[in-house]
Write an enzyme that holds these catalytic residues in place. Structure first.
Site, PDB file in Angstrom:
ATOM      1  N   GLY A  97       8.146  36.028  38.085  1.00  0.00           N
ATOM      2  CA  GLY A  97       9.180  37.046  38.245  1.00  0.00           C
ATOM      3  C   GLY A  97       9.550  37.694  36.921  1.00  0.00           C
ATOM      4  O   GLY A  97       9.745  38.917  36.842  1.00  0.00           O
ATOM      5  N   ASP A  98       9.627  36.881  35.869  1.00  0.00           N
ATOM      6  CA  ASP A  98       9.916  37.420  34.534  1.00  0.00           C
ATOM      7  C   ASP A  98       8.777  38.309  34.052  1.00  0.00           C
ATOM      8  O   ASP A  98       9.003  39.343  33.418  1.00  0.00           O
ATOM      9  CB  ASP A  98      10.126  36.269  33.545  1.00  0.00           C
ATOM     10  CG  ASP A  98      11.197  35.301  34.000  1.00  0.00           C
ATOM     11  OD1 ASP A  98      12.170  35.748  34.620  1.00  0.00           O
ATOM     12  OD2 ASP A  98      11.039  34.087  33.740  1.00  0.00           O
TER      13      ASP A  98
END
Length: 312
Positions: free
Chosen positions: A253-254
């Site tokens: 996600g990052d």
């Protein structure tokens, strides 16, 4: 320049071992210590994409110096605000096919330190174009602290990509100045709207039309292996991704946020922004290390991302 903000960074310590026993001594010679935190994952991927990036947030004590040194070893620029208390550790014990985590709460930020960071942040705005804010707030900060950062950024004409959840995200969405982009998952949307998780894309589309999201230009809803459902202004899209053999999903996600920030910084068109973010998210899952990508594989996977209009 892209500014990444990590308000509660950590040293991530990993202890891989064949087995883990309670109430006795466990030994391992395999230890990994890295500069951790969602925003620092974003930072590393942006660096690997060859984008100009500057990392900021709170750091304190010996552990804070460790993080600064770790970033300098890979030529990542930083300008953290120094606090009196020690930066935290986060421990992961990898054993028996499982992962046991011990996460420190971290330092408590004083009112003076909070005010000092706002001034520090303001001083950096002239040098940056896009800002990412990732993760939770440390103890001592009000839940609307990110909203204050967004106000300052908006007044300076800067775009903010916000990746947080719960009350912190809700306070930012209730603010007059909105983040430019948010990246919630379906569960986080249901929590914000106090309803059950959407059962299909038609219901999800209705959820994203909630007045709570008015003024947010981009909403990228993570769907895991199903890709993402995206709202850009008043249009909706579905991003489909290829089936892959996942090595390590942590930090994907990052990495997606990093890709989105890079594409927005480069002023790419709408479809390319989606594809860029999905590609970097996938590339992270193919690596053992969290918050890393192999840029050499970028074009290969970029071509496999399919973005279609959602008109239902």
């Amino acid at each position: 320049m892209i500014l990444t903000i990590t308000m509660n960074p950590s040293i991530d310590i990993s202890y891989p071992m064949d087995s883990f026993k309670v109430d006795t001594v466990n030994r391992t010679n395999r230890v990994s210590k890295t500069a951790g935190g969602k925003g620092l994952n974003v930072t590393r991927v942006l660096k690997e994409l060859d984008k100009p990036v500057l990392a900021t947030g709170f750091l304190g004590g010996y552990l804070g110096k460790f993080i600064e040194n770790a970033l300098e070893k890979v030529d990542i620029n930083h300008s953290f605000y120094q606090i009196s208390q020690e930066t935290r550790n986060c421990i992961a014990i990898l054993h028996d096919g499982k992962q046991t985590e011990i996460l420190e709460g971290g330092p408590t930020i004083s009112k003076e330190e909070a005010a000092g960071f706002l001034k520090h942040f303001t001083s950096l705005l002239d040098t940056v174009d896009v800002i990412t804010i990732s993760g939770s707030l440390p103890n001592g900060l009000n839940k609307d602290f990110y909203a204050h950062l967004i106000d300052l950024a908006d007044n300076a004409g800067k775009k903010v990509l916000l990746d947080t959840s719960g009350t912190t995200l809700e306070e930012s969405l209730k603010n007059n100045n909105k983040p430019f982009l948010i990246k919630p998952n379906q569960e986080e949307i249901s929590q914000l709207l106090h309803k059950n998780i959407a059962s299909d894309y038609k219901e999800l589309k209705a959820d994203l039309n909630s007045p709570l999201f008015d003024g947010v230009e981009w909403i990228v809803v993570s769907l895991g292996a199903d890709g993402a459902f995206i709202k850009h202004k008043d249009k909706f899209y579905k991003a489909n991704i290829p089936t892959i053999e996942v090595v390590n999903p942590v930090g994907s996600g990052d990495s997606t946020v990093a890709g989105l920030a890079a594409a927005i910084y480069d002023d790419l068109d709408v479809t390319d922004v989606f594809k860029y973010g999905m590609t970097t998210g996938i590339l992270n899952t193919l690596e053992k290390e969290t918050g890393h990508i192999n840029k050499g594989k970028f074009d290969e996977y970029y071509q496999l991302i399919d973005v279609v209009d959602y008109l239902d």
